[in-house]
Every structure is written in C-alpha cells, then in structure tokens.
Design a protein around this motif. Structure first.
Motif, PDB file in Angstrom:
ATOM      1  N   GLU A 169      43.173  34.756  34.546  1.00 50.68           N
ATOM      2  CA  GLU A 169      43.301  36.189  34.212  1.00 50.68           C
ATOM      3  C   GLU A 169      44.790  36.527  34.193  1.00 50.68           C
ATOM      4  OE1 GLU A 169      41.912  39.241  33.535  1.00 50.68           O
ATOM      5  OE2 GLU A 169      43.736  40.275  34.162  1.00 50.68           O
TER       6      GLU A 169
ATOM      7  N   HIS B  86      37.872  41.361  29.385  1.00 55.10           N
ATOM      8  CA  HIS B  86      38.257  41.816  30.721  1.00 55.10           C
ATOM      9  C   HIS B  86      37.307  42.893  31.277  1.00 55.10           C
ATOM     10  CE1 HIS B  86      41.319  42.676  33.849  1.00 55.10           C
ATOM     11  NE2 HIS B  86      40.985  43.940  33.682  1.00 55.10           N
TER      12      HIS B  86
ATOM     13  N   HIS C  81      34.860  42.859  34.631  1.00 56.06           N
ATOM     14  CA  HIS C  81      34.828  43.834  35.741  1.00 56.06           C
ATOM     15  C   HIS C  81      33.371  44.169  36.093  1.00 56.06           C
ATOM     16  CE1 HIS C  81      38.771  45.056  37.076  1.00 56.06           C
ATOM     17  NE2 HIS C  81      39.218  45.262  35.847  1.00 56.06           N
TER      18      HIS C  81
ATOM     19  N   SER D 282      39.312  51.884  36.607  1.00 61.16           N
ATOM     20  CA  SER D 282      40.535  51.133  36.926  1.00 61.16           C
ATOM     21  C   SER D 282      41.750  51.924  36.473  1.00 61.16           C
ATOM     22  CB  SER D 282      40.495  49.768  36.232  1.00 61.16           C
ATOM     23  OG  SER D 282      40.717  49.927  34.864  1.00 61.16           O
TER      24      SER D 282
ATOM     25  N   ASP E 188      42.083  43.486  39.581  1.00 63.92           N
ATOM     26  CA  ASP E 188      42.128  42.400  38.606  1.00 63.92           C
ATOM     27  C   ASP E 188      42.155  41.042  39.312  1.00 63.92           C
ATOM     28  OD1 ASP E 188      42.019  44.200  36.626  1.00 63.92           O
ATOM     29  OD2 ASP E 188      44.127  44.073  36.047  1.00 63.92           O
TER      30      ASP E 188
END
Ligand code: KG4
Ligand code: ZN
Length: 346
Positions: A8, A110, A114, A135, A315
């Motif tokens: 990531e 991404h 999550h 976020s 993250d």
C-alpha cells in the motif's frame, strides 16, 4: 495454501503485509513524519519517502511473517485512488517483484480494501453488509454484496469527514492532523454547549463544507453567531481567548455534529436497504465519540456492528492483502501493463 504479499503506497504510509489463506501474518507500516511541518501531505516528498521505505518495509513484512519470497503465490498493490507519484512507487515495485518471481499480479482499489478490512478479524460480517468508510480523503456508504461486488450508495459532495476534523482543528490553531486532538478535547467538553447546523443533503450523500464555514464565522466572532456579520467580528486576541477558554466545549460540539451527520445517513441507508450488518472503516473510525455513538445506535436499532482494530482502520497493507486474497480466489489478476490511477472510479 495461498500466500500473498500486498503493498500500500497511496498516500503517506508505506506499508507491506503478508497474508496466508486469508489470515494476516504481518502488517508493517512506515509513517512519513516529514509532512507534519507542512500541515498536510506534500506529494513530492511522499513519493521520495516511499522510494526510501519500500524495500525495508517489504523485507520486514516477509521476515515478520516467516515467509520467503519463493513461497509467494501472488503480489498485490493499491492501484487507485491516491497520489499518483505515491501509487507509482508501489505499482512499479509490485510489478518488478511479480515479474522476477513469475507469479500473478493483483490490483486492489484502496476504498474497497478499507471496506474489506472488516473481514480481517475472526468475528466478521457475512454478506451483504453496509460499511461507512470515513477517512481523510473519503466519506462513503458502501453496500458490500460479496468480496468482489460493492456499490457506493452515497458519498461526500465536498470535504471528507477527516478533512472536516482536520480543517476545524486548523481553525482552532491545532497542529495537523487535528482529528485525534479534537477527539481528545471533546472527551472533556459539553457537546450541547454550542449548536452547529446539520446540512440537508439529498439521498445518502454528505456535505461538510457548510459546517466548516459556520465554524469559521463562529470563531471569528467568538461564539456570537454562525453567520458573517461585520459588527460581530472580534479582534484576533479576543478570538484566541474565546478558543482557549472554551476549547473542550467547542471540540465536543463540533464532533457531535460531525458524528450526527454521519450516523443519520447511515441510519437512512439501513432503512432503505434493510441490511442490518453494519461496519465502520477508515482512519476517522478511530474517533472515540463516533465509535461509541455507532455501537449505541446499533444496539438501539438491533444492528450487528463491526469495527476493525485501529491498525486496520488507517491506511495499511493488511486490508490490501485480505482484498487480494478474495480476488485471487475469484481469479481476478492483472497484466504487467497495468497502470495506477489517481481517481476513485470503481
Ligand atoms: O484513513 P486515514 O488514515 O487516511 C486516509 O486515507 O485519509 O485517515 C486519516 C484521517 C485524518 O483526517 C485524521 O485526522 C483522522 O483520520 N483521524 C481522526 C482520529 N484519528 C484519525 N479523526 C477524528 N478522531 C480521531 N480519533
Ligand atoms: Zn485510506
């Protein structure tokens, strides 16, 4: 046995994780402290820091997992969305590794990751479930029908929830990222002391920019009004004094409003879909007030609620790894020609 390395690098954390048969064996995260002094993430500096971090972070993730490179069955990476220079580092690294090891490559979104961070704990939701992802960059309500089938039911039309926290903190003179500090002061304050408006936004979408504007004027006139009026303006000294004397109550009142904006829409989503398994995700789910209110709302309305541990909320590559595992099972691989994308299309 399926062993996957995931990377990531979408923003300012360089992270690598190894997962085996859906179980996370390691989740190494290198946070980039360089941005603090600038009050936000500087893209150019983030890319450089990813370049420095990526080899040691991957090495550490493999060692902690007790896995050798030769045991990997696939390499996964975050493809989108994010800062393009940051994404490029992770994509390029993953491609090189997949090429060298002659294993398949898996591209992960991404925001989907999550959501699927909720599958990491042993007690996890079954499909379908709803997820409120909050976020620094995103605020979404997602209907998750399977690990590879998700629909965004609503999202912010301007600022993200984390931005609302961080921008408010900036107005209060607090350092970046201010979300955790607002949380801290809010715990000592009276949330009913000041009243901030709840915006009327259609459907399941969110807006936080109006709240930010009302906070700005509220502070400029030291709590007299939420709208701009020249005669209410106070001197900078008076504004600072007002903030210093009322910081806890201001933070508690603002936080309460952000939470009610989020949870009222979530309640609406549950009502509209009939889905009563509900998850939180994203860095803002670390907020103690949000967690408490979310669990309380779940109890009141008989939902089954889930929140990933903090490590998997901000993250991290663990969430990329769990998503990649499900993509592996579904046979969703990409070619070495794959490119990252800064944009958030699903
Ligand atoms: O998911 P994340 O780590 O990064 C992004 O993908 O954006 O979220 C970071 C955001 C920041 O805006 C930060 O202020 C916020 O999460 N945050 C909090 C708390 N902890 C982190 N906001 C409110 N209360 C907290 N305790
Ligand atoms: Zn994120």
């Amino acid at each position: 046995m399926i062993t996957i390395l995931a990377i990531e690098s979408s923003c300012d954390e360089t992270s690598a994780s190894v997962c085996r048969d859906g179980r996370i064996l390691s989740n190494v995260i290198a946070t980039q402290a360089v941005h603090e002094q600038y009050g936000g993430v500087v893209p150019e500096l983030a890319s450089r820091a990813h370049m420095e971090n990526i080899v040691p972070v991957v090495d550490k993730a493999l060692k902690q997992a007790g896995v050798t490179m030769q045991e990997l069955n696939a390499v996964a990476f975050t493809q989108a969305p994010g800062l393009i220079g940051s994404l490029l580092v992770g994509v390029q690294f993953a491609k090189s590794m997949a090429l060298a090891l002659d294993v398949p490559l898996i591209a992960v979104h991404h925001m989907q990751a999550h959501v699927l961070a909720n599958l990491i704990p042993e007690e996890n939701p079954s499909f379908p479930f709803l997820c409120l992802t909050v976020s620094g960059g995103h605020t979404q309500i997602v209907l998750c029908e399977s690990a590879t089938q998700m629909t965004v039911l609503g999202e912010t039309i301007d600022d993200a929830a984390g931005e609302a926290f961080d921008k408010t903190a900036k107005l209060l003179g607090l350092p970046y990222p201010g979300g955790p500090l607002i949380d801290k002061y809010a715990q000592l304050g009276n949330p009913d002391r000041f009243h901030f408006p709840e915006p009327q936004i259609p459907e399941l979408n969110f807006s936080f920019s109006g709240l930010k504007t009302s906070i700005l004027y509220f502070l400029r006139n030291a709590g007299t009004s939420l709208v701009y009026k020249e005669e209410f303006l106070k001197t900078e000294e008076e504004q600072k004094q007002f903030i210093a004397e009322n910081l806890n109550d201001i933070c508690a009142s603002i936080q309460q409003r952000i939470i009610s904006i989020l949870l009222n829409k979530l309640k609406k989503a549950v009502k509209e879909t009939g889905v009563k398994q509900v998850c939180l995700a994203g860095g803002v789910s670390a907020n103690s007030g949000l967690r408490k209110a979310f669990v309380a709302m779940g109890e009141k309305h008989h939902w089954k609620t889930f929140i990933p541990s903090f490590e998997y909320c901000t993250d991290n590559a663990g969430m990329i790894a769990i998503t990649a595992y499900h993509k592996y099972l579904a046979g969703e691989f990409v070619s070495l020609a794959v490119q990252p994308s800064a944009r958030a299309e699903w």
